[in-house]
Design an enzyme around this catalytic site. Structure first.
Site, PDB file in Angstrom:
ATOM      1  N   GLY A 263     -24.600  50.014 -25.796  1.00 33.02           N
ATOM      2  CA  GLY A 263     -24.530  50.390 -24.387  1.00 33.02           C
ATOM      3  C   GLY A 263     -24.212  51.873 -24.270  1.00 33.02           C
ATOM      4  O   GLY A 263     -23.981  52.569 -25.255  1.00 33.02           O
ATOM      5  N   GLY A 265     -22.075  55.217 -23.344  1.00 33.29           N
ATOM      6  CA  GLY A 265     -20.680  55.597 -23.217  1.00 33.29           C
ATOM      7  C   GLY A 265     -20.000  56.031 -24.490  1.00 33.29           C
ATOM      8  O   GLY A 265     -20.601  56.100 -25.560  1.00 33.29           O
ATOM      9  N   VAL A 267     -17.616  54.704 -26.400  1.00 35.77           N
ATOM     10  CA  VAL A 267     -17.440  53.827 -27.557  1.00 35.77           C
ATOM     11  C   VAL A 267     -18.726  53.742 -28.365  1.00 35.77           C
ATOM     12  O   VAL A 267     -18.728  53.893 -29.593  1.00 35.77           O
ATOM     13  CB  VAL A 267     -16.992  52.418 -27.124  1.00 35.77           C
ATOM     14  N   GLU A 288     -31.746  49.992 -25.331  1.00 41.48           N
ATOM     15  CA  GLU A 288     -32.361  50.340 -24.049  1.00 41.48           C
ATOM     16  C   GLU A 288     -32.274  51.827 -23.764  1.00 41.48           C
ATOM     17  O   GLU A 288     -33.094  52.373 -23.047  1.00 41.48           O
ATOM     18  CB  GLU A 288     -31.745  49.524 -22.909  1.00 41.48           C
ATOM     19  N   ASN A 378     -20.250  48.742 -11.975  1.00 39.40           N
ATOM     20  CA  ASN A 378     -21.628  49.235 -12.057  1.00 39.40           C
ATOM     21  C   ASN A 378     -22.619  48.082 -11.930  1.00 39.40           C
ATOM     22  O   ASN A 378     -23.262  47.905 -10.908  1.00 39.40           O
ATOM     23  CB  ASN A 378     -21.858  49.985 -13.369  1.00 39.40           C
ATOM     24  N   GLY A 382     -28.261  45.821 -19.188  1.00 41.78           N
ATOM     25  CA  GLY A 382     -28.929  45.046 -20.228  1.00 41.78           C
ATOM     26  C   GLY A 382     -27.979  44.225 -21.077  1.00 41.78           C
ATOM     27  O   GLY A 382     -28.416  43.540 -22.007  1.00 41.78           O
TER      28      GLY A 382
END
Lengths: 501, 501
Positions: A263, A265, A267, A288, A378, A382
């Site tokens: 994802g 960000g 991390v 993605e 948010n 995905g």
């Protein structure tokens, strides 16, 4: 630009200003726009439409995109009152506020499914607004830094507005792989068996008779905000890398791992950066979004290939990629999001999926979207597409935040986006819980022992033990207390029993 | 039976009694058994093992199956104390009691994923117990009335015990389609593009050196209990059929619909039975279980083909099918459950999935497994495999039960198995809510107006309105009251504010 970027002569008289194109929006329209995590979004027409509404015209639309938009566009549209409904994803503070006030409806969808809704005829699309690098002689479109839902929007919209972005090199041609799933009932196999398979065409087919306007732009994508790793993200990344090394040791994985999804960000960036100095090699991504860390790994020779639906990078990395497209063209591909995120491919390729949670509970249920059960953050994006179908579904969050007044590991999550059935590994800065093969009561012990901040461990343990003793069951809960921590936070500003503020 | 049923001569000396075979179970073993919704289960060896433990021996195993077992076998094993852990599904009252008391651990899994856990090496299998109709010359196995996880168990177990069921005609050969997904990282396309595609072999491959025992049986599967439709199930079926007719009218579907999946039980039977006198024709199923209603539709010429992992039917229907295998062989197929339930095929074929909920909430989250958040009912089964990936994901339940003391539509479900993102249509005897394209606040109104029992409608409406006014948000909830109905039920025996008992 004209001849070079617009190779269909009959389209040249469609070129107009953004303000003129914005006049083509009508009240009640359903509009699909390019744009996926800021990349390849409408930089002229949607903002001009926001201006038109801000100036006093009453025109409200339902807006679909790939994912989030850049340049504060969602915020401008929301502030102007131009949005009736928004889907399938957003990250804008102003828009979020309007959604949470109930002024704008928000359909929070799995990113693979927005196009399905249209293709299956559950919703009709009036207008598409698509950023392109150019229009080919056959009328087909060269996308820019994302594909998102653009191919579906181009196919299904009644009318199409194109934004030709002259700042994107034309030799971006070839980094996209446009494959459209057939309509039911005769949908065929999607023949991707490895992250680097290209199965479609390089451009998006379009019936040019639908083009109602062409607008020029030379604006770059909004750059990604890359926060530097901090102690917590570094700790989380460390736990994940150590875990993956142990999987290799146990011969369940090789040093090539399996295709990675991460994802957006801090991390994700920290984990991917960690691979740079690891023993892993010949890595691939089936994700993605491609972030800076992806290109760093490619440049370092650690990653062989990356597949996604967009490139969302810092200004520095943007220049690096755009100025070296020939070097990256064979190392990456951008796909429509109903291909990059489609359940069957994620299962077939065996993706290792790493996504961020807002909170998770002692049984492994994950909340990705809501603050205290009601307020949207948010959206699911995905994460559900990947978590549900991954070889390994990993969720990460910090153990506690806001001077430890908020625990992110809870008796019961206030909203469920990913159920216990779909979560394999949970990680906080405190440690990692491996839930594979564990029943709920075993999971609770593993999570409490490994993931919880020390300020909350004892109370969580007591909750679990009392739930087992007083109620029992497969998934013991005290329904009268399950949300006590959230309620305490709302009332006192802290989840702790004794407020230490 | 010997020569006809066991065509490998060297295996003949492995034939022994069930009691002898049961001695091969050792404490701590992980055992995989055939059996899917009662069909094709172990009728001799597992019960004999239960007897052995009941007689005083301390032997506990982890037991994996396809799905539920027949003949009270799960109950016998549970009562004897023979089970340490059970997965991925069960429906037995005694076993359920032990699970809810925390005496037996239960891993409630998506049915498509149990085999993944083994194939990916997250769990090792010591022993398999498989019912077969016969053993071919090449050592491969002819399954009986289910496939379930048997092909995976045969491939992955260290040792194999076979139960040869002489009551199953040998010409059952050919109704199975055994296709094994490759191991990562080189997993290929599963080439099914229509419900009737057969892509594999007719028998389950087996390394016969792993066979440690062969036991004979002639017991039939436990028959399915088919409850007659009542007013509520008839009403629910009526709402679904009317909805599907409207979809054909809207030209989103044809009279052939798309492949149907239906969970076990009264409602599924009522819906399928409803098709018999409808205008739908040339129907197909892509499901996990074939019930009486499937064969009724085939016999009526309304259904062309049915794909599943088991045949679970009444005694009358069992005889009908077994005595007419030549007539049914081209109209049905039984697949491994990691094929029948695999996400990619469900999405590719565009399945219309109809599953039963225990309760759902005003935002469309569905609880399929737990009573009041803690106590297990059965398990998620295949409902998640199908709901998450279906063309249309439909969940049904009665609006209220127990003299209307329990509402099945609630402010918040006490356990989430299917999130709002994965649910398209909700149906009760009161009516149908079409959630496609709706945001949470719109869904709440649609559900409250169409699905709730009249005794609860006003309170649910008030909850929603107060949550919007007092808290707001994308998914307005009053966390302090979200479970008030469940708590009231526990305290007073009714979810109603004024107990009318």
């Amino acid at each position: 630009m004209t001849q070079e970027r617009i190779k269909v002569a009959s389209l040249l008289d469609k070129v107009m200003s953004a303000a003129e194109a914005a006049q083509l929006f009508e009240d009640g329209m359903v509009v699909g726009s390019s744009g996926f995590t800021k990349a390849g979004d409408s930089k002229e027409v949607l903002p001009a439409f926001a201006d038109r509404v801000a100036a006093g015209e009453k025109v409200q639309i339902t807006l679909l995109t790939g994912a989030s938009l850049g340049h504060g566009t969602d915020g401008k549209l929301a502030a102007a009152g131009a949005l009736k409904k928004r889907m399938p994803f957003q990250v804008d503070a102003t828009l979020r506020g309007k959604i949470n006030q109930g002024e704008i409806l928000y359909l929070d969808q799995h990113l693979s499914e927005a196009a399905e809704l249209l293709h299956n005829g559950f919703m009709k699309l009036d207008l598409a607004v698509l950023e392109v690098a150019g229009i080919e002689k056959d009328g087909s479109l060269i996308p820019t830094t994302s594909v998102g839902n653009s191919a579906s929007f181009a196919a299904l919209a009644d009318k199409v507005i194109l934004e030709v972005n002259e700042s994107v090199p034309l030799d971006v041609l070839g980094i996209h792989d446009i494959y459209m799933a057939e309509s039911y009932p005769y949908r065929n196999v999607i023949p991707v068996v490895a992250a680097d398979n290209k199965i479609g065409r390089r451009t998006i087919p379009l019936d040019i008779s639908k083009v109602v306007a062409i607008v020029r732009t030379s604006k770059h994508d909004s750059p990604a905000d890359i926060a530097a790793p901090d102690a917590k993200t570094t700790a989380i990344a460390g736990h994940i890398l150590k875990f993956l090394e142990a999987e290799v040791e146990a011969e369940r994985l090789t040093e090539r791992l399996l295709p990675l999804q991460a994802g957006i960000g801090k991390v994700a960036n920290a984990v991917l950066t960690g691979f740079k100095d690891s023993n892993f090699k010949h890595l691939t991504m089936f994700s993605e979004v491609l972030q800076d860390s992806t290109f760093d790994l490619i440049d370092a020779g650690v990653m062989d290939f990356a597949s996604a639906s967009s490139i969302t990078v810092s200004a520095e990395c943007y220049d690096r990629v755009m100025n070296n497209l020939d070097a990256y063209r064979d190392k990456m591909v951008l796909r429509p999001q109903n291909i990059s995120n489609t359940p069957g491919l994620i299962r077939r390729l065996g993706v290792i999926a790493i996504n961020t949670a807002i909170e998770f509970d002692i049984y492994g249920n994950v909340n990705s979207t809501h603050i205290s059960g009601s307020r949207l953050m948010n959206g699911i994006g995905g994460s559900g597409d990947f978590a549900r179908n991954a070889y390994l579904s990993i969720f990460v969050t910090q153990a506690a935040s806001k001077e430890n007044k908020i625990s992110h590991v809870l008796p019961m999550v206030s909203h469920v986006d990913h159920t216990e059935h779909d979560v394999d590994i949970l990680v906080t800065d405190v440690g990692l819980a491996d839930l594979r093969g564990l029943a709920p009561r075993e999971r609770a012990i593993e999570i409490i022992n490994n993931c919880v901040h020390e300020d909350y461990r004892e109370e969580l343990k007591t909750y679990f033990e009392r739930a087992c003793a007083e109620v029992g069951g497969q998934t013991p809960h005290l329904l009268g207390e399950a949300f006590a921590w959230h309620i305490r936070l709302a009332e006192t500003g802290s989840m702790k029993k004794t407020v230490t503020a």
